[in-house]
Scaffold this motif. Structure first.
Motif, PDB file in Angstrom:
ATOM      1  N   THR A   8       0.608  -1.173  -0.025  1.00 38.86           N
ATOM      2  CA  THR A   8       0.221   0.417   0.189  1.00 38.86           C
ATOM      3  C   THR A   8       1.191   1.323  -0.003  1.00 38.86           C
ATOM      4  O   THR A   8       2.053   0.902  -0.115  1.00 38.86           O
ATOM      5  N   ASP A   9       0.162   2.282  -0.394  1.00 42.70           N
ATOM      6  CA  ASP A   9       1.285   3.611  -0.042  1.00 42.70           C
ATOM      7  C   ASP A   9       0.995   4.070   1.245  1.00 42.70           C
ATOM      8  O   ASP A   9       0.798   3.836   1.728  1.00 42.70           O
ATOM      9  N   ARG A  10       1.544   5.844   1.523  1.00 44.72           N
ATOM     10  CA  ARG A  10       1.631   6.211   2.762  1.00 44.72           C
ATOM     11  C   ARG A  10       0.147   5.937   3.634  1.00 44.72           C
ATOM     12  O   ARG A  10      -0.107   6.322   4.235  1.00 44.72           O
ATOM     13  N   MET A  11      -1.164   6.349   2.107  1.00 42.77           N
ATOM     14  CA  MET A  11      -2.531   6.407   2.600  1.00 42.77           C
ATOM     15  C   MET A  11      -3.128   5.387   2.955  1.00 42.77           C
ATOM     16  O   MET A  11      -4.372   5.257   3.542  1.00 42.77           O
ATOM     17  N   GLY A  12      -2.505   4.067   2.847  1.00 37.61           N
ATOM     18  CA  GLY A  12      -3.577   3.069   2.494  1.00 37.61           C
ATOM     19  C   GLY A  12      -3.414   2.575   2.074  1.00 37.61           C
ATOM     20  O   GLY A  12      -4.291   1.777   1.636  1.00 37.61           O
ATOM     21  N   LYS A  13      -3.809   3.384   0.365  1.00 40.24           N
ATOM     22  CA  LYS A  13      -4.153   2.964  -0.144  1.00 40.24           C
ATOM     23  C   LYS A  13      -3.375   1.332  -1.663  1.00 40.24           C
ATOM     24  O   LYS A  13      -2.699   1.295  -1.855  1.00 40.24           O
ATOM     25  N   LEU A  14      -4.165   0.835  -1.811  1.00 42.64           N
ATOM     26  CA  LEU A  14      -3.892  -1.135  -2.320  1.00 42.64           C
ATOM     27  C   LEU A  14      -3.072  -0.568  -3.471  1.00 42.64           C
ATOM     28  O   LEU A  14      -3.838   0.420  -4.544  1.00 42.64           O
ATOM     29  N   LEU A  15      -1.829  -0.604  -3.656  1.00 42.78           N
ATOM     30  CA  LEU A  15      -0.722  -0.850  -4.555  1.00 42.78           C
ATOM     31  C   LEU A  15      -0.382  -1.955  -5.680  1.00 42.78           C
ATOM     32  O   LEU A  15      -1.016  -1.551  -6.965  1.00 42.78           O
ATOM     33  N   MET A  16       0.226  -2.737  -5.194  1.00 40.77           N
ATOM     34  CA  MET A  16      -0.088  -4.304  -5.554  1.00 40.77           C
ATOM     35  C   MET A  16      -0.776  -5.262  -4.773  1.00 40.77           C
ATOM     36  O   MET A  16      -0.625  -5.172  -3.224  1.00 40.77           O
ATOM     37  N   THR A  17      -0.636  -6.530  -5.417  1.00 44.12           N
ATOM     38  CA  THR A  17      -1.807  -7.538  -4.500  1.00 44.12           C
ATOM     39  C   THR A  17      -0.038  -9.048  -4.001  1.00 44.12           C
ATOM     40  O   THR A  17       1.022  -8.343  -4.872  1.00 44.12           O
ATOM     41  N   LYS A  28       9.484   1.228 -10.500  1.00 42.72           N
ATOM     42  CA  LYS A  28       9.280   2.544 -11.244  1.00 42.72           C
ATOM     43  C   LYS A  28       7.846   3.065 -10.250  1.00 42.72           C
ATOM     44  O   LYS A  28       8.355   4.532  -9.850  1.00 42.72           O
ATOM     45  N   ILE A  29       7.282   2.377 -10.485  1.00 36.41           N
ATOM     46  CA  ILE A  29       5.934   2.427  -9.943  1.00 36.41           C
ATOM     47  C   ILE A  29       6.089   2.833  -8.344  1.00 36.41           C
ATOM     48  O   ILE A  29       5.616   3.980  -7.628  1.00 36.41           O
ATOM     49  N   CYS A  30       6.419   1.772  -7.191  1.00 37.99           N
ATOM     50  CA  CYS A  30       6.771   2.636  -6.032  1.00 37.99           C
ATOM     51  C   CYS A  30       7.693   3.073  -5.612  1.00 37.99           C
ATOM     52  O   CYS A  30       7.159   4.377  -4.879  1.00 37.99           O
ATOM     53  N   LYS A  31       8.147   3.565  -6.278  1.00 40.06           N
ATOM     54  CA  LYS A  31       9.464   4.191  -6.514  1.00 40.06           C
ATOM     55  C   LYS A  31       7.997   6.371  -6.301  1.00 40.06           C
ATOM     56  O   LYS A  31       8.599   7.246  -5.657  1.00 40.06           O
ATOM     57  N   MET A  32       7.824   6.197  -7.522  1.00 43.33           N
ATOM     58  CA  MET A  32       6.964   7.055  -7.949  1.00 43.33           C
ATOM     59  C   MET A  32       5.587   7.295  -6.941  1.00 43.33           C
ATOM     60  O   MET A  32       5.667   8.927  -6.106  1.00 43.33           O
ATOM     61  N   TRP A  33       5.392   6.505  -6.114  1.00 44.38           N
ATOM     62  CA  TRP A  33       4.277   6.506  -5.003  1.00 44.38           C
ATOM     63  C   TRP A  33       5.233   6.427  -3.517  1.00 44.38           C
ATOM     64  O   TRP A  33       4.241   6.778  -2.603  1.00 44.38           O
ATOM     65  N   GLY A  34       6.152   6.507  -3.890  1.00 45.15           N
ATOM     66  CA  GLY A  34       6.828   7.403  -2.714  1.00 45.15           C
ATOM     67  C   GLY A  34       7.099   5.924  -0.928  1.00 45.15           C
ATOM     68  O   GLY A  34       6.792   5.922  -0.159  1.00 45.15           O
ATOM     69  N   VAL A  35       6.549   4.905  -2.238  1.00 43.29           N
ATOM     70  CA  VAL A  35       6.164   3.246  -0.787  1.00 43.29           C
ATOM     71  C   VAL A  35       8.604   3.170  -1.229  1.00 43.29           C
ATOM     72  O   VAL A  35       9.477   3.182  -2.048  1.00 43.29           O
ATOM     73  N   ILE A  36       8.677   2.707   0.808  1.00 41.14           N
ATOM     74  CA  ILE A  36      10.254   2.925   0.662  1.00 41.14           C
ATOM     75  C   ILE A  36      10.562   1.461   1.351  1.00 41.14           C
ATOM     76  O   ILE A  36      11.288   0.902   1.070  1.00 41.14           O
ATOM     77  N   GLU A  37       9.499   0.595   1.722  1.00 40.50           N
ATOM     78  CA  GLU A  37       9.750  -1.030   1.805  1.00 40.50           C
ATOM     79  C   GLU A  37       8.702  -2.188   0.994  1.00 40.50           C
ATOM     80  O   GLU A  37       7.440  -1.461   1.141  1.00 40.50           O
ATOM     81  N   ALA A  38       9.110  -2.829   1.118  1.00 44.14           N
ATOM     82  CA  ALA A  38       8.213  -4.264   0.972  1.00 44.14           C
ATOM     83  C   ALA A  38       8.353  -5.294   1.637  1.00 44.14           C
ATOM     84  O   ALA A  38       9.803  -5.592   1.450  1.00 44.14           O
ATOM     85  N   GLN A  39       7.553  -6.098   1.932  1.00 44.77           N
ATOM     86  CA  GLN A  39       7.656  -7.764   2.560  1.00 44.77           C
ATOM     87  C   GLN A  39       8.472  -8.281   0.978  1.00 44.77           C
ATOM     88  O   GLN A  39       6.873  -8.780   0.126  1.00 44.77           O
TER      89      GLN A  39
END
Ligand SMILES: [Fe+2]
Ligand SMILES: [Fe+2]
Length: 406
Positions: A8-17, A28-39
């Motif tokens: 999810t992004d910082r506001m909790g919106k689902l980006l990828m499942t 690139k999409i993660c970077k664009m949305w300001g995602v800084i970590e993922a499991q």
């Protein structure tokens, strides 16, 4: 790499499942949305972190580790934040990105002649008295009053602010340099003050102007007491870290956080300036007993630099939120609004850990658990903040400090 959890992004919106295979495009999409970590499936952050250190000579790592851990002696070594900071410091040392804290005159010269201060006894000194008595400390040039008024007034116009700032040509030039530095990273040049005000915002630019200009007030402290370059480097770094951390919390007017970081240890300058001998006594005491400097200050002055700095900002009628962040940066839980002082608290710890510049502290201040919990961040944010701060520091420092000073 396969996502082990929904992203999810910082506001909790689902980006990828969960289960998505991460491709270049996804990253690139993660970077664009300001995602800084993922499991990531099958990979823990501990695996990633420790594998980085595997590239270096184990004996060298053990040596760095020992000296880094010594600097963290007032912290809980099992705390995830401290574990991560120790790892980052060891990595910095292994990469040869050494700190420059040694440039600070750690060995106070109490026995040498310091005529200006030698007659004062290192007891019963009251720095607050100086704030009331010295004109330079009790009143600020008019420009600050105008800037303060502009910050307090929500409907200040671009023209009002431009009018105040443009009267000081040195300040205007310096602000334009800050706006064009890595601090903002704008792709095209901003040439005029009016454009800077309209892009950055009236209150934001006024707050920034206030902080940038205050550096000039304490410019005559003897270098045998403190290295001013090192002092402002620590302060600017703390300000940069605070602004980055505030960005993660979606705090508005992050310039205010930068200015608070810039001024957080200003109480020490009051002590170094007016009570040099007593201050050196506190530095020596802290060093000999391996205490934190702000606690040693309490022994000597019955109060510490955070309270002195807060009182100074109060005297200057600075915005209350700035005063609070300065006053409570070592004890954020005592503030009514704990979030912002907690950011300065963590930013100061990061700046001390990076070991770039110093305001006199040799050790890493203790992290307050309550402050960390209040921030609601994960330790992974620390390496990103440090990396980003590293990229901005030299540029911002050159603009704010080194420009017109030896
Ligand atoms: Fe401090
Ligand atoms: Fe500090």
């Amino acid at each position: 790499m396969v996502l082990a959890d929904d992203l999810t992004d910082r506001m909790g919106k689902l980006l990828m499942t969960k289960g998505t295979v991460l491709t270049e495009k996804n990253l690139k999409i993660c970077k664009m949305w300001g995602v800084i970590e993922a499991q990531i499936e099958g990979v823990s952050s501990d695996d990633v972190n420790s594998s980085v250190l595997d590239d270096y000579d184990p004996a060298a790592i053990a040596g760095f580790s020992e000296s880094v851990r010594e600097r963290f002696c007032h912290n809980d070594m099992d705390h995830p934040v401290i574990r991560e900071l120790v790892r980052l410091c060891v990595l910095r040392a292994a990469e040869g990105r050494n700190s420059d804290a040694d440039d600070f005159r750690w060995e106070p010269r109490l026995d040498e002649e310091t005529p200006k201060h030698s007659k004062k006894k290192p007891v019963n000194a009251n720095p607050l008295k100086f704030i009331g008595e010295h004109t330079k400390l009790s009143t600020l040039p008019d420009i600050y009053k105008h800037l303060s008024a502009a910050i307090a007034k929500p409907n200040s116009s671009t023209y009002d602010i431009e009018n105040v700032i443009s009267k000081d040509t040195n300040l205007s030039a310096r602000l334009l340099k800050v706006v064009n530095s890595a601090f903002y990273g704008y792709p095209s040049r901003i040439d005029t003050l009016s454009r800077a005000v309209s892009i950055i915002g009236t209150r934001q630019l006024s707050t920034l102007a206030m902080g940038v200009n205050i550096i000039n007030i304490f410019n005559k402290i003897p270098s045998d007491i403190i290295n001013m370059k090192m002092f402002w480097k620590h302060s600017i770094l703390c300000g940069i870290c605070a602004r980055i951390l505030a960005g993660y919390k979606n705090i508005q007017n992050t310039e205010r956080m930068f200015t608070a970081g810039l001024l957080h240890d200003i109480g020490r300058l009051v002590c170094y300036n007016y009570l040099g001998r007593e201050s050196l006594y506190a530095v020596t005491k802290a060093k000999n007993s391996r205490r934190l400097l702000y606690l040693a200050e309490r022994d000597v002055f019955n109060l510490d630099h955070a309270l002195i700095g807060g009182s100074l900002l109060n005297k200057w009628q600075m915005p209350l939120s700035l005063e609070d962040m300065v006053r409570y940066h070592h004890e954020p839980e005592k503030s009514k609004n704990q979030l912002e002082p907690s950011i300065i608290h963590l930013a100061d710890i990061l700046a001390n850990a990076m070991g770039i510049g110093t305001s006199g502290e040799r050790l890493i201040p203790s992290l307050h658990e309550e402050a960390w919990l209040r921030l609601g961040m994960t330790p992974n944010i620390l390496s990103l903040t440090i990396e980003q701060a590293d990229r901005q520091l030299e540029d911002v420092f050159k603009v704010i400090f080194a420009d017109d000073k030896p």
